[in-house]
Design a protein around this motif. Structure first.
Motif, PDB file in Angstrom:
ATOM      1  N   LYS A   1       3.678   6.012   3.047  1.00 39.57           N
ATOM      2  CA  LYS A   1       2.067   5.712   1.670  1.00 39.57           C
ATOM      3  C   LYS A   1       1.319   6.486   2.191  1.00 39.57           C
ATOM      4  O   LYS A   1       0.772   6.493   1.500  1.00 39.57           O
ATOM      5  CB  LYS A   1       2.102   4.731   1.501  1.00 39.57           C
ATOM      6  CG  LYS A   1       3.519   3.696   1.210  1.00 39.57           C
ATOM      7  CD  LYS A   1       2.892   1.898   0.788  1.00 39.57           C
ATOM      8  CE  LYS A   1       1.871   1.701  -0.283  1.00 39.57           C
ATOM      9  NZ  LYS A   1       2.147   0.773  -1.200  1.00 39.57           N
ATOM     10  N   SER A  60       4.162  -2.202  -2.491  1.00 42.81           N
ATOM     11  CA  SER A  60       4.572  -1.043  -3.573  1.00 42.81           C
ATOM     12  C   SER A  60       5.667   0.261  -3.502  1.00 42.81           C
ATOM     13  O   SER A  60       4.503   1.026  -2.326  1.00 42.81           O
ATOM     14  CB  SER A  60       3.543  -1.753  -4.361  1.00 42.81           C
ATOM     15  OG  SER A  60       2.234  -1.183  -4.141  1.00 42.81           O
ATOM     16  N   ASN A  91       4.482   3.086  -3.750  1.00 40.88           N
ATOM     17  CA  ASN A  91       4.097   4.497  -4.450  1.00 40.88           C
ATOM     18  C   ASN A  91       3.113   5.217  -3.612  1.00 40.88           C
ATOM     19  O   ASN A  91       2.866   4.342  -2.393  1.00 40.88           O
ATOM     20  CB  ASN A  91       2.772   3.893  -5.623  1.00 40.88           C
ATOM     21  CG  ASN A  91       1.907   2.676  -5.115  1.00 40.88           C
ATOM     22  OD1 ASN A  91       2.786   1.822  -5.258  1.00 40.88           O
ATOM     23  ND2 ASN A  91       1.215   3.030  -5.160  1.00 40.88           N
ATOM     24  N   SER A 146       1.616   1.513  -9.377  1.00 38.84           N
ATOM     25  CA  SER A 146       2.788   1.344  -8.534  1.00 38.84           C
ATOM     26  C   SER A 146       3.834   1.632  -9.414  1.00 38.84           C
ATOM     27  O   SER A 146       4.162   1.963 -10.813  1.00 38.84           O
ATOM     28  CB  SER A 146       3.027   0.077  -8.289  1.00 38.84           C
ATOM     29  OG  SER A 146       1.425  -0.739  -7.704  1.00 38.84           O
TER      30      SER A 146
HETATM   31 MG    MG Z   1       0.467  -1.766  -4.585  1.00 42.76          MG
END
Ligand code: MG
Ligand code: TXA
Length: 538
Positions: free
Chosen positions: A54, A141, A143, A149
């Motif tokens: 991420k 999340s 993303n 998100s």
């Molecule tokens: Mg988040």
């Protein structure tokens, strides 16, 4: 890295996802809030890869997802009574609880804190994967850090294809904003991040619940965040987002005049610049559901700048506002010189009492109901229009026969609409004259006391809407006393009106008249919000 594409409706794919997770791999999974990027929560090495995939700062801890209540106790020091109550009320669902962690939680999950965040998601695919893996899953999340998100599989692919082992397609997410995060680890329960479960729902279960100041405002450099996630810029599309706190009319005027960006607006907003809507003005749930989609859409359209219309902060609106103000990097403009407030609510709730208090507090109050009986509205021209529509005998010598008109105009919904089409535009015209005058006189806050605020379309000039409610019995007795009606007639009056929910769902603020506590106390935080709305510029 090759990324496997899996389907949430295929049991074999669920098993495959479980295998990958058991071996320390990463799988993006659907949940009812947003997609999550999951790893074995008890394996520090696996969790470390989540941060890498991420690009997330490693001091920002992750939420641990469970699929059975019995999985909670081993993750925490103890399960307090408050946690049990919240679990009963909201799990499985979009609520995350923070509790002192047990030694089983690796440092990588808790970001070095002594607490852990736990959530029992409601999404059947999320639950199935947790069961297939046979262990709790840490999942932020899905993303890239700092981006909006993902609420659809396409968004997950955009961010994570080639960076993780597998992506599991579960369609679109229902809630659309992340879970509510509440800490039970220190004193009074406090919301660190608003989400799908509203503050009032939490208060119904726990009584006192605080809201962390960072939910509404940015943190200054010196302040230590309660939740590490608060300090990072979040949810940002490539476009520069500016939040505009204004009535629909003022908002449209502002974005049109600027002309250099997209309007990130409500369905009802009428603007002449390109726009992306994130839901109906009065549909908090729809706004939550669509917000991240809309932010992604701005990227697809190549928007460089977007002016977001400020949502209501009530109910799930608080979560929408919280995400938007972060997407905007706390840039808010307030183009209103004076704030127009719509004061409305069902008959007999006590709007005038509240209006009187607002007048004492320095607001200029206009009784729009009185206008509906005044010769300012029922001028010659208006009376002629009424005669054309309802018969020449509805007036003689320029004077209306109100009883006769009433019997005809309220005989059917169509007839009522016909009368309103004549009268409402005239009321609106008078209100506009009043607003112009108030503005010339430098009034800061103008209150429109209007039972038919929405029907007349007066809400387009309102920057805030305040609904006054009262228990039905109280309203009934007030109407009877005020208008000297029989109980039957008062009941008929009440049931001919919109249900209370109609006014509640359209309100920025609600004052319960006849509830506990004084009206002055109830109005104090509302007046503060208005003061804020009148602050200068950015
Ligand atoms: Mg988040
Ligand atoms: O709906 C959701 O909660 C989604 C889905 C995937 O479940 N997950 C999610 O995770 O939003 P994430 O990592 O994007 O956000 C977790 C938030 C962060 O703001 C983090 O700082 C906070 O929760 N958090 C996690 N553990 C915490 C802790 N021990 N103390 C304070 N805040 C914590």
């Amino acid at each position: 890295m090759d990324t496997l594409l899996l389907r949430g409706d295929n049991p074999e794919d669920i098993e495959r996802a479980g295998d990958i997770l058991r071996r320390g791999g990463l799988v993006a999974i659907p949940t009812e809030t947003v997609y999550g990027l999951a790893a074995n929560a008890l394996d520090g090495g696996a969790v470390k890869r989540v941060y890498e995939a991420k690009g997330r700062p490693s001091d920002n801890p992750l939420i641990v997802h469970i699929a059975h209540l019995s999985q909670l106790a081993p993750l925490v020091q103890e399960v307090p009574e408050s946690a049990g109550k919240l679990a009963d009320a909201f799990w499985p669902g979009p609520l995350t609880m923070i509790l002192p962690k047990s030694p089983r939680i690796p440092r990588e999950v808790s970001g070095g804190l002594s607490t852990v965040a736990v959530r029992f998601p409601a999404h059947p695919v999320a639950q199935a994967v947790i069961r297939a893996a046979g262990m709790p899953l840490a999942a932020p999340s899905a993303n890239l850090s700092g981006k909006p998100s993902p609420t659809s599989f396409a968004h997950v692919k955009e961010d994570l294809l080639g960076r993780v082992d597998a992506l599991l397609d579960g369609g679109d997410c229902g809630v659309g904003v992340e879970s509510t995060v509440i800490t039970l680890a220190e004193g009074t329960p406090r919301v660190l991040r608003p989400g799908g479960i509203t503050l009032s729902a939490l208060r119904r279960v726990l009584g006192r619940v605080e809201v962390d100041p960072a939910v509404l405002h940015g943190l200054s450099e010196k302040e230590a965040p309660r939740s590490p996630g608060m300090k990072y810029k979040h949810y940002s599309p490539s476009a520069e987002v500016v939040l505009v706190d204004a009535s629909p009319e003022k908002y449209a005027g502002y974005v049109n005049e600027k002309g250099d960006g997209y309007a990130l607006c409500f369905d009802e907003d009428v603007v002449s610049v390109p726009s992306v809507s994130y839901g109906g003005r009065y549909c908090g749930e729809e706004q939550a559901h669509r917000l991240f989609w809309a932010l992604h859409r701005l990227d697809e359209l190549g928007a460089k700048k977007a002016y977001a219309h400020m949502p209501s902060k009530r109910g799930v609106g608080l979560a929408v506002y919280n995400r938007l103000i972060r997407a905007a990097g706390f840039q808010v403009v307030r183009p209103e010189k004076s704030l127009v407030v719509g004061l409305t609510g069902p008959s007999g709730a006590g709007k005038s009492t509240v209006g009187a208090l607002l007048s004492q507090a320095g607001c200029r109050v206009l009784d729009c109901d009185a206008l509906t009986r005044s010769p300012q509205v029922y001028d010659e021209d208006c009376i002629r229009a009424i005669q054309n529509a309802f018969g020449a005998d509805t007036a003689s010598n320029g004077v209306l026969d109100r009883a006769l008109l009433g019997s005809r105009a309220f005989s059917s919904p169509e007839a009522k609409a016909k009368l309103e089409a004549i009268v409402f535009p005239r009321i609106v015209a008078r209100v506009r004259e009043f607003l112009d005058m108030a503005q010339r006189e430098g009034e800061r806050c103008v209150v429109l006391d209007a039972p038919t605020l929405f029907e007349a379309g007066l809400d387009v000039v309102c920057g805030r809407i305040l609904t006054v409610t009262a228990p039905r019995e109280l309203r009934l007795s007030r109407i009877r006393r005020r208008d000297r009606l029989t109980k039957q007639a008062a009941l008929r009056r009440i049931s001919a009106q919109h249900p209370e929910e109609y006014y509640l769902s359209r309100a920025d603020h609600v004052v319960e008249n006849g509830g506990e506590g004084s009206l002055e106390d109830a109005l104090a935080p509302i007046l503060l919000d208005w003061k804020e709305a009148l602050k200068e510029g950015v």
